[in-house]
Write an enzyme that holds these catalytic residues in place. Structure first.
Site, short mmCIF file in Angstrom:
data_model
loop_
_atom_site.label_atom_id
_atom_site.label_comp_id
_atom_site.label_asym_id
_atom_site.label_seq_id
_atom_site.Cartn_x
_atom_site.Cartn_y
_atom_site.Cartn_z
N GLY A 16 61.94 -15.23 37.40
CA GLY A 16 60.86 -16.49 37.63
C GLY A 16 60.86 -17.02 36.14
O GLY A 16 59.42 -17.42 35.77
N LYS A 172 49.37 -11.27 46.63
CA LYS A 172 49.31 -10.44 45.49
C LYS A 172 48.99 -8.93 45.80
O LYS A 172 49.74 -8.08 45.18
CB LYS A 172 48.70 -10.94 44.30
N ALA A 197 43.77 -11.46 34.65
CA ALA A 197 42.95 -12.38 35.35
C ALA A 197 43.41 -13.52 35.26
O ALA A 197 44.51 -13.94 34.73
CB ALA A 197 41.41 -12.05 34.31
P1 NAP Z 1 54.57 -20.24 37.46
O1 NAP Z 1 54.40 -21.09 36.46
O2 NAP Z 1 54.26 -21.26 38.90
O3 NAP Z 1 55.45 -19.24 37.64
C1 NAP Z 1 55.92 -18.78 38.98
C2 NAP Z 1 57.30 -18.49 39.03
O4 NAP Z 1 57.67 -17.94 40.25
C3 NAP Z 1 58.35 -19.70 38.64
O5 NAP Z 1 59.36 -19.33 37.85
C4 NAP Z 1 58.72 -20.06 40.20
O6 NAP Z 1 59.88 -20.65 40.12
C5 NAP Z 1 58.92 -18.62 40.87
N1 NAP Z 1 58.91 -18.68 42.24
C6 NAP Z 1 58.30 -18.92 42.99
N2 NAP Z 1 58.51 -19.04 44.21
C7 NAP Z 1 60.14 -18.36 44.16
C8 NAP Z 1 61.19 -18.09 44.99
N3 NAP Z 1 61.04 -18.26 46.40
N4 NAP Z 1 62.04 -17.41 44.60
C9 NAP Z 1 62.41 -17.71 43.09
N5 NAP Z 1 61.42 -17.64 42.33
C10 NAP Z 1 60.23 -18.23 42.96
O7 NAP Z 1 53.13 -19.43 37.71
P2 NAP Z 1 52.61 -18.28 36.60
O8 NAP Z 1 51.25 -18.63 36.29
O9 NAP Z 1 53.65 -18.18 35.56
O10 NAP Z 1 52.69 -16.99 37.32
C11 NAP Z 1 53.63 -15.94 36.90
C12 NAP Z 1 53.23 -14.56 37.63
O11 NAP Z 1 51.85 -14.31 37.14
C13 NAP Z 1 52.88 -14.65 39.30
O12 NAP Z 1 53.36 -13.63 39.69
C14 NAP Z 1 51.42 -14.73 39.37
O13 NAP Z 1 51.00 -14.26 40.74
C15 NAP Z 1 50.91 -14.04 38.05
N6 NAP Z 1 49.54 -14.33 37.38
C16 NAP Z 1 49.20 -15.77 37.20
C17 NAP Z 1 48.02 -15.81 36.47
C18 NAP Z 1 47.50 -17.04 36.10
O14 NAP Z 1 46.38 -17.46 35.80
N7 NAP Z 1 48.66 -17.96 35.85
C19 NAP Z 1 46.76 -14.87 36.53
C20 NAP Z 1 47.50 -13.47 37.20
C21 NAP Z 1 48.78 -13.32 37.64
P3 NAP Z 1 60.31 -22.25 40.39
O15 NAP Z 1 60.00 -22.68 38.74
O16 NAP Z 1 61.53 -22.34 40.70
O17 NAP Z 1 59.26 -22.61 41.06
#
Ligand code: NAP
Length: 353
Positions: A16, A172, A197
């Site tokens: 990702g 999740k 969080a």
């Molecule tokens: P993000 O910027 O939307 O990143 C999500 C990543 O997952 C992107 O690189 C996206 O790729 C990839 N992805 C989604 N569907 C996919 C698929 N089918 N195949 C391959 N890659 C895929 O969000 P983020 O905030 O960085 O989140 C990253 C992680 O942190 C996630 O696991 C999320 O649940 C976790 N998290 C986030 C938060 C928060 O507040 N942001 C809090 C707790 C946990 P594309 O660019 O190609 O779409």
């Protein structure tokens, strides 16, 4: 806590890589001189990977991009070859989906199983650091009161989310549970889980991320809540602390189990106040909306603002314990208020072009 030392002998895999969180993990690994294999859905999409390529050129480590989709069986095999550590961040983070099973649960759950299937086949991987979430610990703020001593800890699991109610939290939770099942079924590799969080702070570069974290700050700073915001509390953590926790989870020999990450609990109005302190003229909310009003009209204006969400979350305190992350990972938290302001500045700069 044992000594934290980044090992540059073996390559690592980050999934990702285009994501908000992964950007900082890759930055910190490259800065430390690590060889990073990073997966993206489309390595030829210059707009999404340009900042990664630049970091690979400018920082001491080396970066190689691979194409991989969570739902394609074996997609991670090639990128994982020779890697000692896998950081699994890829998972859809969006609150507005047409089909929660297809758009959230399938990629989160089947994607995690697919990735760990590759880990099982690989002979080199010793540790997997999974980006889970605090929403695998709780679903609604009302869950805090049901936790032992009224405080969420790593011992608690989200049992209130479902496909119909908070499907992102459900996705999740299922993904993290599946990861533990696969980790416990073998003894060759070790699983460490990071449960952040709400994540705030600037993106490492490139386009403003699609992550919901940015959508929220765009709405708060852009005037969407000018007449008032819901009184909603949640934990907050800076994205750079999240990246550091991943690296510590990967390289501290004794790291084990789940780790809740947050600096403090804060409200939506608190984030607006942080921006207002530096930008007093921004079109920010100055008050919270009454709960009865949200219960009445919330579902009409926002699909996620269901009556169940309002009754279980609005005006309800969020209480959790971050001591394990400080004690066992050695995290010393940055100010999330500062991070929120930096995000607002990035969004404003991107809008000006
Ligand atoms: P993000 O910027 O939307 O990143 C999500 C990543 O997952 C992107 O690189 C996206 O790729 C990839 N992805 C989604 N569907 C996919 C698929 N089918 N195949 C391959 N890659 C895929 O969000 P983020 O905030 O960085 O989140 C990253 C992680 O942190 C996630 O696991 C999320 O649940 C976790 N998290 C986030 C938060 C928060 O507040 N942001 C809090 C707790 C946990 P594309 O660019 O190609 O779409």
């Amino acid at each position: 806590m044992t000594e934290f030392k980044i090992n540059t002998d073996k390559p690592v895999l980050v999934t990702g890589a285009t994501g908000y969180v992964a950007g900082w993990i890759i930055h910190d690994l490259l800065e430390a001189g690590v060889e990073v294999n990073a997966t993206v859905r489309d390595p030829n999409n210059a707009a999404k990977v340009g900042h990664l390529t630049r970091m690979g050129e400018e920082l001491p480590g080396t970066l190689t991009l691979f194409k991989a989709d969570l739902l394609q069986d074996g997609a991670f095999d090639e990128a994982m070859q020779g890697c000692g550590i896998v950081f699994h961040t890829a998972s859809p983070y969006t609150l507005s989906v047409a089909d929660p099973q297809k758009d959230l649960v399938d990629p989160a759950l089947n994607g995690t199983r697919n990735l760990l299937g590759s880990v099982n086949r690989s002979e080199s991987v010793e540790r997997v650091v999974l980006t889970s979430s605090c929403v695998a610990v709780y679903g609604d703020n009302a869950d805090c009161a049901k936790a032992p001593n009224g405080i969420l800890t790593e011992a608690v699991w989200n049992t209130s989310s479902s496909l119909d109610h908070n499907p992102y939290g459900y996705s999740k939770t299922l993904a993290e549970r599946a990861a533990w099942e696969m980790a416990d079924a073998q003894d060759r590799w070790h699983l460490v889980v990071i449960n952040p969080a709400g994540i705030y702070g600037p993106a490492v570069g490139g386009p403003v991320p699609t992550s919901e974290s940015f959508n929220l700050i765009r709405q708060i700073g852009g005037g969407d809540f000018k007449t008032g915001v819901p009184h909603y509390e949640s934990g907050k953590v800076d994205v750079r602390d999240v990246a550091e926790a991943h690296l510590r989870g990967a390289y501290l020999p004794d790291a084990q189990g789940r780790h809740m990450l947050f600096e403090k609990s804060g409200s939506l109005l608190g984030m607006a106040d942080a921006i207002r302190a530096k930008y007093p003229d921004a079109p920010l909310p100055t008050k919270t909306l009454p709960k009865w009003l949200l219960w009445l009209v919330g579902p009409l204006v926002n699909k996620a603002m269901t009556r169940r969400f309002v009754s279980q979350n609005i005006g309800i305190e969020w209480r959790a314990d971050n001591s394990k992350s400080q004690r066992e990972l050695g995290i010393s938290y940055r100010s999330t208020d500062d991070g929120v302001v930096e995000m607002h500045e990035q969004i404003m700069a991107a809008a000006k072009g």
